[in-house]
Design an enzyme around this catalytic site. Structure first.
Site, PDB file in Angstrom:
ATOM      1  N   ASP A 120       0.771  -1.381   0.072  1.00  0.00           N
ATOM      2  CA  ASP A 120       0.171  -0.026  -0.101  1.00  0.00           C
ATOM      3  C   ASP A 120       1.222   1.787   0.115  1.00  0.00           C
ATOM      4  O   ASP A 120       2.256   1.210   0.214  1.00  0.00           O
ATOM      5  CB  ASP A 120      -1.217  -0.208   1.339  1.00  0.00           C
ATOM      6  CG  ASP A 120      -2.258   0.791   0.907  1.00  0.00           C
ATOM      7  OD1 ASP A 120      -2.836   1.848   0.429  1.00  0.00           O
ATOM      8  OD2 ASP A 120      -3.698  -0.032   1.690  1.00  0.00           O
ATOM      9  N   GLY A 158       4.171   1.234  -2.205  1.00  0.00           N
ATOM     10  CA  GLY A 158       4.214   1.409  -3.424  1.00  0.00           C
ATOM     11  C   GLY A 158       2.654   2.122  -3.634  1.00  0.00           C
ATOM     12  O   GLY A 158       2.035   1.919  -3.068  1.00  0.00           O
ATOM     13  N   PHE A 187       0.997   0.759  -6.800  1.00  0.00           N
ATOM     14  CA  PHE A 187       0.567  -0.440  -8.507  1.00  0.00           C
ATOM     15  C   PHE A 187       0.350   0.472  -9.385  1.00  0.00           C
ATOM     16  O   PHE A 187       0.124  -0.576 -10.420  1.00  0.00           O
ATOM     17  CB  PHE A 187      -0.980  -0.972  -7.431  1.00  0.00           C
ATOM     18  CG  PHE A 187      -2.295  -0.143  -7.229  1.00  0.00           C
ATOM     19  CD1 PHE A 187      -2.258   1.496  -7.944  1.00  0.00           C
ATOM     20  CD2 PHE A 187      -3.139  -0.046  -5.855  1.00  0.00           C
ATOM     21  CE1 PHE A 187      -3.461   2.210  -7.516  1.00  0.00           C
ATOM     22  CE2 PHE A 187      -3.674   1.088  -6.165  1.00  0.00           C
ATOM     23  CZ  PHE A 187      -4.603   1.717  -7.230  1.00  0.00           C
ATOM     24  N   HIS A 236     -12.379  -0.527  -8.177  1.00  0.00           N
ATOM     25  CA  HIS A 236     -13.923   0.652  -9.030  1.00  0.00           C
ATOM     26  C   HIS A 236     -13.301   1.854  -8.087  1.00  0.00           C
ATOM     27  O   HIS A 236     -14.818   2.525  -8.683  1.00  0.00           O
ATOM     28  CB  HIS A 236     -14.770  -0.515  -7.841  1.00  0.00           C
ATOM     29  CG  HIS A 236     -14.914  -0.224  -6.150  1.00  0.00           C
ATOM     30  ND1 HIS A 236     -16.130   0.434  -5.482  1.00  0.00           N
ATOM     31  CD2 HIS A 236     -14.120   0.366  -5.735  1.00  0.00           C
ATOM     32  CE1 HIS A 236     -15.638   0.641  -4.041  1.00  0.00           C
ATOM     33  NE2 HIS A 236     -13.961   0.504  -4.183  1.00  0.00           N
TER      34      HIS A 236
END
Length: 311
Positions: free
Chosen positions: A174, A200, A202, A220
């Site tokens: 995260d 980090g 994504f 989402h």
């Protein structure tokens, strides 16, 4: 009632209004008027001359009960989230989020607002409780020795999976401002020796080589282009036998009453491009990222688990 913690103060039995006001830091005459309204909603009931007791319905607003809705109610009333929904007409007129125009992307906003971030993390952890039991009961993690929880927050889902699968190790991945509380939460679960917390984005990549990659309430938040970009980074990190688990609300194919439709209005209000999707829409995203949808499992609380493997 949620913000003042009234249900927690009444958990051990009825209190008179003056004592309840003292414990909650409220103005007694103002609180008395609120309690009268709450009694009409059947979340408290009168007790004696000037006291109140908690009802069965009001128990859901305690912070320490399964299925508590206190954190979700508090988050709905948080200033920036309240602004988002209050300006939904502007969002619909303009086609872009009024929240994003004022605050930027939600996660940048939360990184700069520690109290809002803490409240959001509490809400996400509480919300996760409603479907994580279904996850470990209905999905077979057999053969998986490691799992990366992508954007895993404080790690409630990861902890639940690891407790149910003692031979598995986990990586919580995260943003940097989340990782400190994640380490504390996983250590409190007795999982410090079986977990690693990695900071980090994504969009830059995810830790490589795990058997399972979980994305819970991640895709989402993003439009199709960004969602595919995230999935491609996960696909690049996977080995040939890896699995992707996408845990999201899945909309019905036809118009029907569904919690996901309400959540979609909140995605519309808060994010530019964020949206709830149907199973067919997720299948398309996965296909574009080099993945094949293999199964959809309903977990309860309107959530579903989508499994995908490399094509």
């Amino acid at each position: 009632m949620a913000e003042l913690g009234l249900a927690d103060h009444l958990a051990d039995g009825p209190l008179d209004t003056g004592e309840l006001a003292r414990r909650s830091g409220a103005h007694p005459p103002a609180l008395r008027r609120v309690l009268r309204e709450l009694a009409g909603m059947d979340v408290v009931r009168p007790h004696g001359d000037d006291g109140y007791d908690l009802t069965a319905r009001g128990t859901a607003l305690r912070s320490d009960v399964p299925g508590s809705i206190r954190s979700s109610i508090r988050m709905l009333g948080e200033e920036s989230f309240w602004y988002a929904m209050g300006n939904l007409p502007s969002t619909v007129r303009e086609g872009s989020s009024a929240f994003a125009r004022r605050h930027g992307h939600l996660y940048d906003h939360l990184a700069a607002q520690p109290e809002a971030s803490r409240l959001f993390d509490e809400y996400m952890s509480t919300r996760a409780i409603t479907f994580t039991d279904g996850l470990v009961k209905r999905y077979d993690f057999a053969g998986a020795a490691s799992m990366v929880d992508v954007a895993g927050g404080r790690g409630h889902i990861l902890a639940t999976v690891l407790h149910a699968n003692p031979g598995m190790r986990g990586i919580l991945f995260d943003l940097d401002h989340v990782t400190g509380s994640a380490r504390e939460a996983l250590a409190a679960e007795g999982l410090a020796d079986r977990t690693e917390v990695v900071a980090g984005s994504f969009f830059d990549g995810v830790p490589a080589g795990a058997d399972v990659y979980l994305l819970s309430s991640v895709l989402h938040n993003w439009d199709d282009e960004d969602a595919v970009r995230i999935l491609r980074n996960v696909r690049a990190a996977m080995g040939p036998g890896g699995r992707v688990l996408v845990l999201e609300v899945v909309l019905p194919d036809e118009p029907a009453p569904h919690l996901g439709n309400d959540l979609d209005m909140r995605m519309l209000a808060i994010f530019d491009g964020g949206t709830e999707r149907s199973a067919a829409q997720y299948a398309t995203l996965l296909d574009e990222a080099g993945l094949r949808l293999t199964e959809v499992i309903e977990l309860g609380a309107a959530a579903s688990l989508i499994e995908a493997v490399p094509k």
